[in-house]
Motif scaffolding. Structure first.
Motif, PDB file in Angstrom:
ATOM      1  N   LEU A  98       0.841  -1.195   0.000  1.00 27.47           N
ATOM      2  CA  LEU A  98       0.000   0.000   0.000  1.00 27.47           C
ATOM      3  C   LEU A  98       0.879   1.248   0.000  1.00 27.47           C
ATOM      4  N   ALA A  99       0.476   2.219  -0.813  1.00 24.31           N
ATOM      5  CA  ALA A  99       1.220   3.473  -0.917  1.00 24.31           C
ATOM      6  C   ALA A  99       0.290   4.518  -1.511  1.00 24.31           C
ATOM      7  N   ASP A 100       0.733   5.744  -1.504  1.00 25.77           N
ATOM      8  CA  ASP A 100      -0.003   6.825  -2.151  1.00 25.77           C
ATOM      9  C   ASP A 100      -0.309   6.416  -3.598  1.00 25.77           C
ATOM     10  N   SER A 101      -1.567   6.507  -3.981  1.00 28.60           N
ATOM     11  CA  SER A 101      -1.969   6.037  -5.312  1.00 28.60           C
ATOM     12  C   SER A 101      -1.212   6.740  -6.428  1.00 28.60           C
ATOM     13  N   LYS A 102      -0.763   7.974  -6.190  1.00 30.73           N
ATOM     14  CA  LYS A 102      -0.095   8.745  -7.244  1.00 30.73           C
ATOM     15  C   LYS A 102       1.273   8.173  -7.601  1.00 30.73           C
ATOM     16  N   VAL A 103       1.888   7.422  -6.692  1.00 30.07           N
ATOM     17  CA  VAL A 103       3.221   6.903  -6.966  1.00 30.07           C
ATOM     18  C   VAL A 103       3.197   5.455  -7.449  1.00 30.07           C
ATOM     19  N   LEU A 104       2.030   4.866  -7.508  1.00 33.64           N
ATOM     20  CA  LEU A 104       1.926   3.469  -7.936  1.00 33.64           C
ATOM     21  C   LEU A 104       1.629   3.380  -9.425  1.00 33.64           C
ATOM     22  N   PRO A 105       2.246   2.452 -10.145  1.00 32.98           N
ATOM     23  CA  PRO A 105       1.865   2.220 -11.546  1.00 32.98           C
ATOM     24  C   PRO A 105       0.412   1.770 -11.623  1.00 32.98           C
ATOM     25  N   ALA A 106      -0.253   2.132 -12.707  1.00 33.13           N
ATOM     26  CA  ALA A 106      -1.682   1.823 -12.846  1.00 33.13           C
ATOM     27  C   ALA A 106      -1.997   0.342 -12.645  1.00 33.13           C
ATOM     28  N   PRO A 107      -1.232  -0.596 -13.230  1.00 33.33           N
ATOM     29  CA  PRO A 107      -1.569  -2.014 -13.013  1.00 33.33           C
ATOM     30  C   PRO A 107      -1.498  -2.417 -11.542  1.00 33.33           C
ATOM     31  N   ARG A 108      -0.527  -1.847 -10.812  1.00 39.28           N
ATOM     32  CA  ARG A 108      -0.402  -2.161  -9.395  1.00 39.28           C
ATOM     33  C   ARG A 108      -1.576  -1.583  -8.610  1.00 39.28           C
ATOM     34  N   ARG A 109      -1.999  -0.380  -8.967  1.00 37.11           N
ATOM     35  CA  ARG A 109      -3.169   0.216  -8.311  1.00 37.11           C
ATOM     36  C   ARG A 109      -4.402  -0.662  -8.485  1.00 37.11           C
ATOM     37  N   VAL A 110      -4.613  -1.104  -9.707  1.00 37.50           N
ATOM     38  CA  VAL A 110      -5.799  -1.916 -10.006  1.00 37.50           C
ATOM     39  C   VAL A 110      -5.759  -3.232  -9.230  1.00 37.50           C
ATOM     40  N   ALA A 111      -4.581  -3.843  -9.171  1.00 34.49           N
ATOM     41  CA  ALA A 111      -4.446  -5.106  -8.437  1.00 34.49           C
ATOM     42  C   ALA A 111      -4.719  -4.893  -6.947  1.00 34.49           C
ATOM     43  N   LEU A 112      -4.188  -3.801  -6.383  1.00 32.92           N
ATOM     44  CA  LEU A 112      -4.416  -3.518  -4.970  1.00 32.92           C
ATOM     45  C   LEU A 112      -5.879  -3.170  -4.703  1.00 32.92           C
ATOM     46  N   ASP A 113      -6.507  -2.478  -5.635  1.00 31.92           N
ATOM     47  CA  ASP A 113      -7.921  -2.140  -5.494  1.00 31.92           C
ATOM     48  C   ASP A 113      -8.757  -3.410  -5.312  1.00 31.92           C
ATOM     49  N   LEU A 114      -8.471  -4.424  -6.093  1.00 34.89           N
ATOM     50  CA  LEU A 114      -9.200  -5.687  -5.980  1.00 34.89           C
ATOM     51  C   LEU A 114      -8.970  -6.347  -4.626  1.00 34.89           C
ATOM     52  N   VAL A 115      -7.724  -6.319  -4.155  1.00 28.81           N
ATOM     53  CA  VAL A 115      -7.391  -6.915  -2.850  1.00 28.81           C
ATOM     54  C   VAL A 115      -8.087  -6.158  -1.722  1.00 28.81           C
ATOM     55  N   ILE A 116      -8.056  -4.826  -1.791  1.00 31.32           N
ATOM     56  CA  ILE A 116      -8.683  -3.999  -0.753  1.00 31.32           C
ATOM     57  C   ILE A 116     -10.181  -4.265  -0.691  1.00 31.32           C
ATOM     58  N   ARG A 117     -10.821  -4.317  -1.843  1.00 29.67           N
ATOM     59  CA  ARG A 117     -12.264  -4.531  -1.884  1.00 29.67           C
ATOM     60  C   ARG A 117     -12.643  -5.938  -1.403  1.00 29.67           C
ATOM     61  N   ALA A 118     -11.765  -6.906  -1.687  1.00 28.22           N
ATOM     62  CA  ALA A 118     -12.063  -8.289  -1.293  1.00 28.22           C
ATOM     63  C   ALA A 118     -11.918  -8.494   0.210  1.00 28.22           C
ATOM     64  N   GLY A 119     -10.974  -7.792   0.834  1.00 29.52           N
ATOM     65  CA  GLY A 119     -10.695  -8.066   2.239  1.00 29.52           C
ATOM     66  C   GLY A 119     -11.169  -7.027   3.227  1.00 29.52           C
TER      67      GLY A 119
END
Length: 200
Positions: A41-62
């Motif tokens: 997890l990090a500030d969304s602005k510093v994450l590459p888009a694919p990593r953001r999308v992958a983390l979004d799925l994990v956050i929503r699932a858990g």
């Protein structure tokens, strides 16, 4: 967080989209599981888009997620700061579990919050739940702007997310203003004024 140690449900809150010339301002509120914080997890602005999308799925699932937005009309009517607060309150209200405490990115608390809250400057870079809220809000808003771009081609919203890039400003002058542009923002307002002057 100490609030977790006290056995209290804590939600991180962050917003995206205060600066763009087009599109809504979007906020997210996220309650992460106390013993299963997603890695990376990090500030969304510093994450590459694919990593953001992958983390979004994990956050929503858990975790528990609430989303809120304030429309362009609301931004123009009450100003971007008050619209940001409105989006945050809507995100908190949308949570499926009521939080006991809020951790909010920045140095100012929105008014009329439903519970106690703490501000954390640059919280999206140091607080997991705020970082998660930043990621969820950015992923949702970016997808929304991509969808709008299909209906209003030429402004580059699929890549600039409504921010005032040179190509976006050029498109404003060449293609005109859409219903999704913030008329209270100076670059848009100036073009409207020029149009009124030319036709007046």
């Amino acid at each position: 967080m100490p609030h977790w140690a006290a056995g209290r449900v804590v939600a991180g809150v962050d917003e995206v989209g205060r600066g763009p010339l087009a599109g809504p301002v979007v906020a997210a509120a996220v309650i992460l599981p106390a013993h299963a914080i997603p890695e990376g997890l990090a500030d969304s602005k510093v994450l590459p888009a694919p990593r953001r999308v992958a983390l979004d799925l994990v956050i929503r699932a858990g975790g528990h997620v609430g989303l809120g937005q304030a429309s362009v009309a609301e931004i123009d009517a009450i100003n971007i700061l008050q619209a940001t607060y409105l989006a945050m309150r809507r995100a908190i209200a949308a949570l499926p579990v009521a939080p006991a405490h809020l951790l909010i990115d920045g140095n100012r608390l929105p008014p009329e919050l439903p519970c106690a809250a703490t501000t954390i400057v640059k919280g999206d870079g140091c607080c997991p739940s705020i970082a998660a809220a930043s990621i969820v809000a950015k992923c949702w808003r970016d997808a929304h702007m991509c969808d709008l771009a299909q209906h209003f081609p030429g402004y580059g919203w699929e890549t600039n997310a409504g921010y005032g890039s040179k190509s976006h400003r050029d498109a404003l002058r060449n293609l005109g203003i859409t219903p999704h542009h913030r008329r209270s923002f100076r670059p848009v307002h100036d073009i409207l004024y020029q149009e009124e002057t030319a036709t007046g």
